[in-house]
Structures are given as structure tokens and as C-alpha cells.
Design an enzyme around this catalytic site. Structure first.
Site, PDB file in Angstrom:
ATOM      1  N   LYS A 293      -0.179  -4.076   0.222  1.00  0.00           N
ATOM      2  CA  LYS A 293      -0.803  -5.253  -0.378  1.00  0.00           C
ATOM      3  C   LYS A 293      -2.305  -5.134  -0.265  1.00  0.00           C
ATOM      4  CE  LYS A 293       0.997  -9.158  -0.623  1.00  0.00           C
ATOM      5  NZ  LYS A 293       1.517 -10.528  -0.695  1.00  0.00           N
TER       6      LYS A 293
ATOM      7  N   GLY B 199      -2.983 -11.086  -3.487  1.00  0.00           N
ATOM      8  CA  GLY B 199      -3.395  -9.747  -3.858  1.00  0.00           C
ATOM      9  C   GLY B 199      -2.363  -9.026  -4.691  1.00  0.00           C
TER      10      GLY B 199
ATOM     11  N   ARG C 276       1.913  -9.086  -8.487  1.00  0.00           N
ATOM     12  CA  ARG C 276       0.653  -9.708  -8.108  1.00  0.00           C
ATOM     13  C   ARG C 276       0.988 -11.061  -7.501  1.00  0.00           C
ATOM     14  NH1 ARG C 276      -3.411  -6.991 -11.274  1.00  0.00           N
ATOM     15  NH2 ARG C 276      -2.350  -5.797 -12.892  1.00  0.00           N
ATOM     16  N   GLY C 277       0.415 -11.311  -6.361  1.00  0.00           N
ATOM     17  CA  GLY C 277       0.698 -12.594  -5.714  1.00  0.00           C
ATOM     18  C   GLY C 277      -0.587 -13.342  -5.463  1.00  0.00           C
TER      19      GLY C 277
ATOM     20  N   LEU D 140       3.769  -3.332  -7.964  1.00  0.00           N
ATOM     21  CA  LEU D 140       5.060  -4.016  -7.830  1.00  0.00           C
ATOM     22  C   LEU D 140       4.937  -5.473  -8.245  1.00  0.00           C
ATOM     23  CD1 LEU D 140       6.209  -2.694  -4.334  1.00  0.00           C
ATOM     24  CD2 LEU D 140       7.259  -2.162  -6.537  1.00  0.00           C
TER      25      LEU D 140
ATOM     26  N   ASP E 298       3.827 -21.278   1.613  1.00  0.00           N
ATOM     27  CA  ASP E 298       3.915 -20.852   0.215  1.00  0.00           C
ATOM     28  C   ASP E 298       5.246 -20.171  -0.060  1.00  0.00           C
ATOM     29  OD1 ASP E 298       3.123 -20.614  -2.387  1.00  0.00           O
ATOM     30  OD2 ASP E 298       1.838 -18.870  -2.065  1.00  0.00           O
TER      31      ASP E 298
END
Ligand SMILES: *[C@@H]1O[C@H](CO)[C@@H](O)[C@H](O)[C@H]1NC(C)=O
Ligand SMILES: *[C@@H]1O[C@H](CO)[C@@H](O)[C@H](O)[C@H]1NC(C)=O
Ligand SMILES: *[C@@H]1O[C@H](CO)[C@@H](O)[C@H](O)[C@H]1NC(C)=O
Ligand SMILES: *[C@@H]1O[C@H](CO)[C@@H](O)[C@H](O)[C@H]1NC(C)=O
Ligand SMILES: *[C@@H]1O[C@H](CO)[C@@H](O)[C@H](O)[C@H]1NC(C)=O
Ligand SMILES: *[C@@H]1O[C@H](CO)[C@@H](O)[C@H](O)[C@H]1NC(C)=O
Ligand SMILES: *[C@@H]1O[C@H](CO)[C@@H](O)[C@H](O)[C@H]1NC(C)=O
Length: 914
Positions: free
Chosen positions: A603, A587, A583-584, A581, A704
């Protein structure tokens, strides 16, 4: 000496005067011949009016008592009555009127007399004075001095110069009727009713009076009180009559009360003692609160008008004989008589405790408190979970009706001026996590809250110490062997206990995890559907081990959900690329499907090393995060640890991230967001952050926030994700990125330069998101020239001239004039939130308040806010239930506790508990 001399003069004077008068009467040629002083005064009066009333004369030495002068009555040669009402007289009232010392009645109303009113000082026999409906221009000070016999006075409808009710009036102790309507009376109503005990009829309407109803009015015998329609002079200063109507409740003889069209505030007082009340006009004020039910029992009431106030609660219903005006205006829960929703009723009791403040009366409308009511948040079942009354300048007391919100998790009352005690019933709230009453003026004892409730009471000098409450309970319920019962233990002892508890729990966990793993392997191939109750048996098993191992059972039920790796692999098609879905920073996120067909988001943390954080801390952190539940926060459903991997399972948000909707690439599948959708997303995010910030005083900080961390459901309602992950990242000293844990473009300047974290860091990032919602531009856009690359600097610079707002809004937005006004307000908020100085940024509560009013403005035309809320799963925390998966509900609560107390010294600890 001087006093004695005066005394003798005082007693001799009247005696001589009396003898002199007797002499005069005896020597006068005929009884009834006119007093010469009165005669010459009457001549002067006659000379100053026109036309001359019939049979009046101005020839020298006239006889006003002998000639049958129209309207003049004499007794013993003295003029006692001048009654010339409605005689079309023009001219003036001569000052010699004050020489008619026997005058009892002066009735000149309804003429065209003008000029300045003369002083009437000294007319000690004057009982009736009617000067209304003339053109008098001014009234002298001292006009009423010495008029001690006055009974009826009317000055209505004269264009007098602004004047005030003189204190002299207080000596007119026989006054019964005083009416001075529409005659430019200014100033306050004097507190002089202690001297006017016979006054029954007071009419001061249509003037410029200001200020409150004086307390002494409560002791008066006033039956008819007309204070309506006080006018405003200009646009500044205090205006109209104001304050509460409380004094009316002791005026039990009242029959008519007209106080409409003023600025009275507060609740309608209890008028149950005013059984003579016939006509009550309260409309067009700022009255708040619930109408007292006892109004319905007033036997003589015929007219009640309360329209255009801010009244709340049930629509009034007062029986067949009463004409009730209740609409328009007001915030009644329904438009028909009938009871309110129980939550509304209970919240109004809370408002009553605060004295029904105007802000709440304006914001709490309708019969559903979950429908955007200020300071109130609910779960998806409509239970109230969050009340934030912090920093609202609230006075009054804390209502114990708050105890009826059994789903309440967070109660914030800090930074107000509340008095009274903290109701003991609040300690019974089963779900409460945080109560903050700091910085008030509360008294009494702090009730004994459950040990895991965070109780903040500082800044209440008179509030009893909270020793009995949290600390000791927390320590004892961890079951730590070395912790005595009580909060008095030394720091050293406590930290030893903590270390001990941590090591016990870690070892237990390792053992248990191993056992569970073995057990799982063994049962892996059981047929589907046969594992119902697995969680239970796992719990029992666990329980038994723990008993055996340490002789002490700390098993407490929680909602903890461990999910085995195999299930996650299956759900995500073995973490296939197609399921990614996004990438952050923390992860890769995969879409997964449970056997029952519902979707999840998994995640997979990028770091494989455990860093400093061991498994226990990870689990403890998960425990904390799982308790952070809010409609506008993405819910954590479960977690998994597999070898060195850590995975988190979240609810799936079908509409992806805000950034996917906002920063559309050419191939974007989503249509542009409308302004209203953006506004409602902004409010959702603000509410989510407000809740996060409230959980622990300044410690639960997202750090964040950005559009890729804001997820949308099918109705485009937003939830914030990835909160708390900073704590889960490995503590890598070499990595500024993780320690700084933010994203350039959203980083508050003080955070970027010093690394210092406060909630204002999130407020800044929220301001940046608002700017992105307005402009459709990214916080940092490398494709733009340097001077406009950084959205915050560019927009703040551009918006110095407010007119320029049209040039910066997203070209995808189709806007009308109202939208532009709304966008300007949001831009103002964004500007405020991105202030350079953290102290100048508002808190999230402020942002919520601003956005609520803006969302409220378009809400009527938008569909159904309420349904939108119902589809979200704020509190629905579905238990993980794979057919052949493992789940157990019983976990060591002690781990969670020891973790929390062990880290309580860290300022930025993610801590919901104590
Ligand atoms: C009214 O009374 C005052 C003193 O009391 C006197 O000086 C004055 O002349 C009187 N005026 C008339 C018109 O009688
Ligand atoms: C005062 O006015 C009322 C109402 O007009 C009247 O009934 C009453 O007789 C008056 N009293 C006196 C003393 O003039
Ligand atoms: C007030 O008095 C003036 C005359 O002085 C009149 O013209 C006006 O209609 C009156 N207003 C009210 C509200 O009675
Ligand atoms: C009302 O009257 C009572 C008794 O006469 C007195 O004690 C009290 O002070 C008065 N209240 C006010 C507000 O004048
Ligand atoms: C009404 O009264 C309140 C104080 O009770 C004051 O703050 C406000 O300015 C007043 N409003 C007007 C229009 O006079
Ligand atoms: C939540 O609301 C439902 C009904 O809407 C009620 O049955 C339930 O008891 C409430 N839960 C709590 C914890 O108050
Ligand atoms: C707090 O309340 C006490 C009485 O309960 C009062 O004396 C004191 O002035 C109040 N303090 C503040 C700051 O309002």
C-alpha cells in the site's frame, strides 16, 4: 394461674380415662367384645363401600371383631387392621374411619374407591397407610396431622386435586417409606428432613413438583430416592425440579437415585462417598460439566444413565459391570471413552471455575476448541490466543488453568459477577497483551503482570491496588533517565520523560536510518543469497551505535520489519499500473511478488507530506499495528519509508475484496457468493472487529469498515484490512474527510453529526455490511430512486413487516426455508446494529454469538471449518526475507513505549500496550 389449672387438668385427665377403660374391660361380658365406637364407625365404613366384603354386615349393631369380617383384625375389641387391597371395592372412604383410634394398618390399595379422602387426623396408632391405585379425588389439609406413628405410606396413582406436602408430615418422625407418585403433588419439596431422620424410601415421581432439593435432605438417611419425571403444568412459571444435585454427595447411604426427566442443572456432584449406590438415573436434565472420575470407583454401581444432558469432557467409561447410557445428547469431547484434547481439558477447567454454565456447555462441543467454540479464538497452529468472556453474567471464579494457554494474547472477563482472586499464574503468560477483569467482585491482589500488559481492573472494590504491576515497570523499562523506579511520579515529570525519550529516539532513528541507508548502498551489489544473517549484523551494528551514543542500550528484540524501497519497486514492477489491486481512501494498493515467488500487497500512501506526524510516530504506529494479529485481520508484514513516502506491506489476499464479489458488474469474474459463504464472511468480520475492539477498551476503532476493506482468501474466508490507518493519515485541519475518516453510507449518524468515535461506529458499519450481504445492494446506490437510495433506511423501513424478507434478499441467492429463517435472524441483527442510538447497538461480542449459532446450524453439512482455518495465516508472521534485501529484527522498543505513554491521554489512541 391459667397455666397451673391446665396443668392439673392435664395430669388428671389421662388418669381418669385409664380408670374408666379398666372399668369397661372388667364389666364387659366377654373379653374381645367390640368397642361400640369402633362398631358404629365400621358400620358407617361398610355402608359407604360396595360390594360389601365377605362376612361384613350392615345390620344394626354389627360386631366387626366377632364375625370374622374379611380383612379386619381386632385386638381387645378394637379394630387395628383393615386390609382390603385388590378387593374391587368401589364407593368412598367414610370419614368415621378417623374414629378407629386403635387402627394400625389401613390397606385399601388397588381398588376403585373414589371421592374425597377424609381426614385421618388423630389416628395416633396408624403405622401403615396404603391408599394407592384408587380414584380418590382430593386430600384434605391436615390429613397427616397427629399421625405420629406412621411408618409406611403410599398414595401412588390417585387423581387427586393438586396438593402440596404438608408441614405436618415433619412430625411423623417414624416414617420409613413415603411414596406419593403420580398423585398431583405440586409445590416444592419441604425442607423438613431434619424431622424425618428415619426416612429411607422417598418416591415422589410423576407429580408437578418444582424447585430445588432442600438442604436438609443431605442429613437424611434416604437410601432410595425417586424424584423422576416431574411434569409440567402449562407453559409458564418455574417448572420441574431444578437447581443442583449437590446435596446428594452427603447422602452416603444412597443406593437408588432416580432424578431423570427434570430440570436439574450444574455439575454431577462428587458421589464418591455413596459407596452403596447401585442405580443412578440422571438422564434428561440440564446437567453440565465433566463427570467425576470417582464414579468409576463406586463398588456397587450397576446402572448409570446420563443421556440427554449437557455433559462435557471425556465420554464415561465405568468398567464391565456398569450399564452406561450416555448417548444421545451431551457435549462429550469424543463418542468413545478416552481423554480429551489438552486444550479442551483446560478450557473445561475454566468452565468449572464459572460453575459450568449452560451457555458454555451448549456451545463447547467436540474435541477442537478452535472449531467455532464460543468466546474462543485460536491462531493457525491451534493455540488459543483470545478468550472473551466479557458480559456473560458469569459467576464463580477465574481458573488458573487459563495460565496453560501460553499463546494467549487477550483475556476478557469484564462485566461479570466473578469472585475470588486473579490467579497469580496468569502473570506468567508470555504473550499476554490485555487482561480485562473490570466490573466484577474480585478480591486479593492483582498479580504483577509484565509491564507491557494492559491490565484493566476497575469496578472491583475489594481488589488490591495494582500499583506494583504496570505503570512503574513500563516507566523503568523505557530506560528513560529521569524516570524513577515506581509509579508515583508526577504527571509533569512523566511527560517530560516522555518528551525526552521521544527526542532521543527520534535522533537515534535519524542517525541510524542514515547509517543503514549508507550501509545498504554499499552492500547493494552483493551477490544474491549472501545476505543470510544480515538482519543479525544490522542489529549488532545498531546496538553498538546505540551504546556509543547514549551509554544505555534499550535494544529489545521485536518482529519489526523494515523493507527497503528498492525491493518494493522490484516486487511491484516499479509500481506498474498492471500491478494495481485497488485504490482506497489511504492509497493505492499494488500486488507484489517476492523473489521466493510468494505474493504481497503493497500500500503506497497517497499523502506525501508528513503532516504533523513525524517519522518516529509513524514507526511507532507501525509497531503497534504489527502487534495486532488475528486470523480475521489482514496481517501487516512490513513497512517502508522512502524520502517522503510511506508504504505498508501486507499479506496478499488472492480473492480480492468483498465488494468485488458482492456487487458484481456484468463482467465480474466471480460467481455469486452463496448464503453460507456470506454468513461465514459475516462471522469472520465480526470476530476480527471483536478482537480489535478488545485490544484497548474503546480505543481501537476501525472507523472505515466497508466491503472494499474486507478481503477474501482462496477459501473465501474474510479478513478485515485498513484498521488503524486513520491514525497514519496526516492531521489536516481542512479535511473533514480524513478527520471523519469514514465512507458515506456506512457512517453512524452520531459519528457523522458530531465526529464522536466509539466502537459503536464500527458496529453500525458492520450492520450495514450485513444488510449488503443480505440484499446484494450497496450502502448508497445513486441509480435508485431517492426513497431507496440509502440501504439502511430503506431496509429498516421495509423490514418492519418481517414477512417481506423474501422480497429484499439478493436475487442471486438460491434459498430454502431454513436459509430464510437464518436470513431473518441476520436481518434482525443488522437492524439491531444500525440502531440510531449508539447505546442500543450491541457490541461485537454479541454479534459473534448470534452468528456463531447460525453458522453452527449449517456447519454439519458444510465441509471442514477447521481446514479453512488452517489455511489462514493468522499468527504466521513471516520475516521479510528478500535474498538481497535488508532486514533487521532489533529495534528500539523504547520508541514504541514512549510513543504509547506519551499519547495515553488521547482517547482514540491506537494502543495495545499500557
Ligand atoms: C365419631 O367420633 C365423634 C367424636 O369423637 C362422634 O361425635 C361421632 O358420633 C363418632 N361417629 C361414629 C359413627 O361413631
Ligand atoms: C413397611 O414396608 C416394608 C416394605 O413393604 C415392609 O418390609 C415393612 O415391614 C413395612 N413396615 C411396617 C412397619 O409396616
Ligand atoms: C397415573 O395415574 C393414573 C390414574 O390416576 C393412571 O391412569 C396413569 O397411568 C398413571 N400414570 C403413570 C405414569 O403411572
Ligand atoms: C445437618 O446436621 C448437622 C448436625 O446435626 C447440623 O449441624 C446441620 O445444620 C444439618 N444440616 C442441615 C442442612 O440441616
Ligand atoms: C429450568 O431451570 C432454569 C433455572 O435453573 C429456568 O431458568 C428454566 O426456565 C427452567 N426450564 C424449564 C423448562 O422449566
Ligand atoms: C502452539 O502450538 C504448538 C503445537 O500446536 C506448540 O508446539 C507451541 O508450543 C504452541 N505455542 C505456544 C506459544 O503455545
Ligand atoms: C462482593 O463480595 C463480597 C464478599 O466477598 C460481598 O459481601 C458483596 O456483597 C459482593 N458484592 C456484590 C455486588 O456482589
Amino acid at each position: 394461674m391459667a397455666a397451673a389449672g391446665m396443668g392439673s387438668a392435664g395430669t388428671l385427665g389421662p388418669l381418669l380415662l385409664h380408670l374408666f377403660l379398666c372399668f369397661l374391660i372388667l364389666v364387659s361380658p366377654s373379653i374381645g367384645s367390640t368397642n361400640s365406637g369402633d362398631a358404629s364407625a365400621m358400620t358407617a365404613i361398610a355402608l359407604s363401600i360396595n360390594p360389601l366384603p365377605s362376612r361384613w354386615s350392615t345390620v344394626p349393631n354389627p360386631d366387626p371383631c366377632g364375625g370374622g369380617w374379611n380383612g379386619v383384625t381386632c385386638v381387645s375389641g378394637r379394630v387395628t387392621v383393615i386390609a382390603l387391597q385388590g378387593a374391587s371395592l368401589a364407593g368412598r372412604l367414610a370419614p368415621e374411619i378417623a374414629n378407629l383410634s386403635s387402627l394400625q394398618t389401613l390397606a385399601l390399595q388397588n381398588n376403585q374407591l373414589g371421592g374425597d379422602l377424609p381426614s385421618l387426623a388423630g389416628l395416633a396408632n396408624l403405622r401403615e397407610l396404603y391408599l394407592g391405585q384408587n380414584g380418590f379425588r382430593s386430600i384434605p389439609t391436615g390429613f397427616f396431622s397427629g399421625l405420629t406413628s406412621l411408618i409406611n405410606v403410599s398414595l401412588d396413582h390417585n387423581p387427586l386435586a393438586l396438593w402440596v406436602l404438608p408441614g405436618d408430615l415433619a412430625k411423623c418422625s417414624n416414617l420409613v417409606r413415603f411414596t406419593a407418585m403420580n398423585c398431583s403433588l405440586g409445590g416444592a419439596i419441604p425442607d423438613f428432613f431434619d424431622g424425618l431422620l428415619t426416612l429411607q424410601y422417598l418416591r415422589l415421581s410423576y407429580n408437578y413438583m418444582v424447585g430445588p432439593l432442600p438442604p436438609s435432605m443431605g442429613n437424611s438417611s434416604i437410601r432410595e430416592l425417586y424424584l423422576n419425571n416431574e411434569l409440567r403444568i402449562g407453559n409458564s412459571g418455574p417448572e420441574q425440579l431444578s437447581g443442583t444435585l449437590d446435596v446428594l454427595s452427603s447422602m452416603t447411604q444412597l443406593s437408588v437415585v432416580w432424578v431423570q426427566s427434570n430440570n436439574f442443572s450444574g455439575a454431577v456432584p462428587d458421589l464418591s462417598g455413596c459407596t452403596s449406590l447401585v442405580d443412578l438415573q440422571l438422564r434428561d436434565n440440564q446437567l453440565t460439566g465433566v463427570l467425576p472420575q470417582l464414579l468409576a470407583s463406586l463398588p456397587n454401581l450397576r446402572t448409570l444413565n446420563v443421556s440427554n444432558n449437557l455433559l462435557q469432557g471425556p465420554f464415561p467409561s465405568l468398567g464391565p459391570n456398569v450399564v452406561v447410557g450416555a448417548t444421545p445428547g451431551n457435549s462429550f469431547c469424543n463418542s468413545q471413552p478416552g481423554p480429551c484434547d489438552q486444550r479442551v481439558t483446560d478450557l473445561l477447567k475454566v468452565a468449572e471455575g464459572f460453575g459450568y454454565p449452560e451457555s458454555l456447555a451448549r456451545a463447547w462441543r467436540g474435541n477442537n476448541p478452535c472449531n467455532g467454540w464460543l468466546h474462543v479464538s485460536c491462531d493457525s497452529q491451534g493455540n488459543i490466543t483470545f478468550l472473551n468472556f466479557g458480559s456473560q453474567n458469569l459467576g464463580g471464579s477465574i481458573s488458573d488453568s487459563i495460565a496453560s494457554f501460553t499463546a494467549l494474547k487477550v483475556l476478557k472477563l469484564e462485566n461479570n459477577i466473578l469472585t475470588g482472586s486473579v490467579p497469580p499464574s496468569l502473570a506468567t503468560l508470555p504473550q499476554l497483551q490485555v487482561i480485562d477483569v473490570s466490573n466484577n467482585n474480585l478480591t486479593g491482589d492483582v498479580p504483577a503482570f509484565r509491564p507491557n500488559v494492559k491490565v484493566i481492573t476497575e469496578g472491583n472494590p475489594l481488589l488490591g491496588s495494582q500499583s506494583g504491576g504496570g505503570g512503574s515497570g513500563s516507566a523503568s523499562s523505557t530506560g528513560s533517565p529521569s524516570s524513577p523506579n515506581g509509579g508515583g511520579q508526577s504527571k509533569g515529570l512523566r511527560s517530560k520523560a516522555v518528551i525526552y525519550a521521544v527526542s532521543i529516539t527520534i535522533s537515534v532513528l535519524v542517525v541510524v536510518a542514515g547509517l543503514v541507508y549508507l550501509w545498504y548502498k554499499k552492500h547493494k551489489n552483493r551477490p544474491k543469497g549472501s545476505l543470510a544473517g544480515n538482519g543479525h549484523s544490522a542489529g549488532k551494528f545498531y546496538h553498538g551505535q546505540s551504546n556509543g551514543g547514549h551509554g544505555k542500550a534499550h535494544v529489545v528484540e521485536t518482529e519489526s520489519t523494515f523493507v527497503p524501497m528498492q525491493e518494493l519497486q522490484r516486487a511491484t514492477n516499479n509500481f506498474s499500473e498492471e500491478n494495481i489491486l485497488g485504490r482506497g481512501g489511504f492509497g493505492v494498493v499494488y500486488k507484489g511478488e517476492k523473489p521466493d515467488g510468494t505474493f504481497i500487497a503493497v500500500k503506497r500512501m497517497e499523502w506525501s507530506e508528513m503532516g504533523k506526524q513525524g517519522m518516529s510516530e509513524f514507526k511507532a504506529e507501525i509497531e503497534v499495528l504489527k502487534k495486532v494479529k488475528h486470523r480475521h485481520l489482514v496481517a501487516l508484514l512490513g513497512y517502508c519509508e522512502h524520502r517522503n513516502e510511506k508504504l505498508l506491506v501486507y499479506e496478499y489476499m488472492p480473492q480480492g475484496t468483498l465488494s468485488q464479489h458482492l456487487f458484481r458488474s456484468r463482467e465480474s469474474a466471480y460467481p455469486p457468493l452463496t448464503w453460507n459463504q456470506r454468513l461465514s464472511i459475516a462471522l469472520d468480520v465480526a470476530r476480527g472487529l471483536e478482537y480489535l475492539h478488545s485490544l484497548a477498551q474503546t480505543s481501537f476503532i476501525h472507523r472505515d469498515l466497508k466491503p472494499s476493506n474486507i478481503l477474501l482468501d482462496n477459501d473465501l474466508r474474510a479478513k478485515v484490512s485498513d484498521f488503524g490507518l486513520v491514525k497514519l493519515a496526516p492531521d489536516d485541519k481542512n479535511s473533514l474527510q480524513t478527520r471523519l475518516a469514514g465512507t458515506f453510507g456506512y457512517l453512524a449518524p452520531e459519528y457523522a453529526s458530531t465526529g464522536k468515535v466509539t466502537t459503536k461506529v464500527d458496529v453500525y458499519a458492520f450492520g450495514v455490511v450485513l444488510m449488503e450481504l443480505i440484499t446484494g445492494r450497496k450502502a448508497l446506490d445513486d441509480s435508485l430512486p431517492d426513497e431507496s437510495l440509502h440501504l439502511v433506511s430503506w431496509l429498516r423501513r421495509t423490514l418492519i413487516n418481517r414477512e417481506d424478507i423474501r422480497n429484499v434478499v439478493d436475487a442471486n441467492l438460491d434459498l430454502d426455508e431454513e436459509d430464510i429463517i437464518c436470513i431473518s435472524k441476520v436481518a434482525e441483527l443488522a437492524n439491531h446494529c444500525t440502531s440510531h442510538v449508539p447505546q442500543q447497538r450491541p457490541d461485537m461480542g454479541h454479534a459473534v454469538n448470534v452468528l456463531v449459532t447460525l453458522v453452527g446450524q449449517w456447519k454439519p453439512s458444510s465441509s471442514n471449518e477447521e481446514d479453512d482455518y488452517n489455511v489462514s495465516h493468522q499468527e504466521s508472521f513471516p520475516q521479510w526475507n528478500f535474498d538481497d534485501g535488508l532486514s533487521f529484527n532489533n529495534q528500539y522498543q523504547s520508541m514504541d513505549r514512549s510513543h504509547r505513554s506519551g499519547t495515553s491521554a488521547k482517547p482514540d489512541m491506537l494502543s495495545v500496550g499500557r
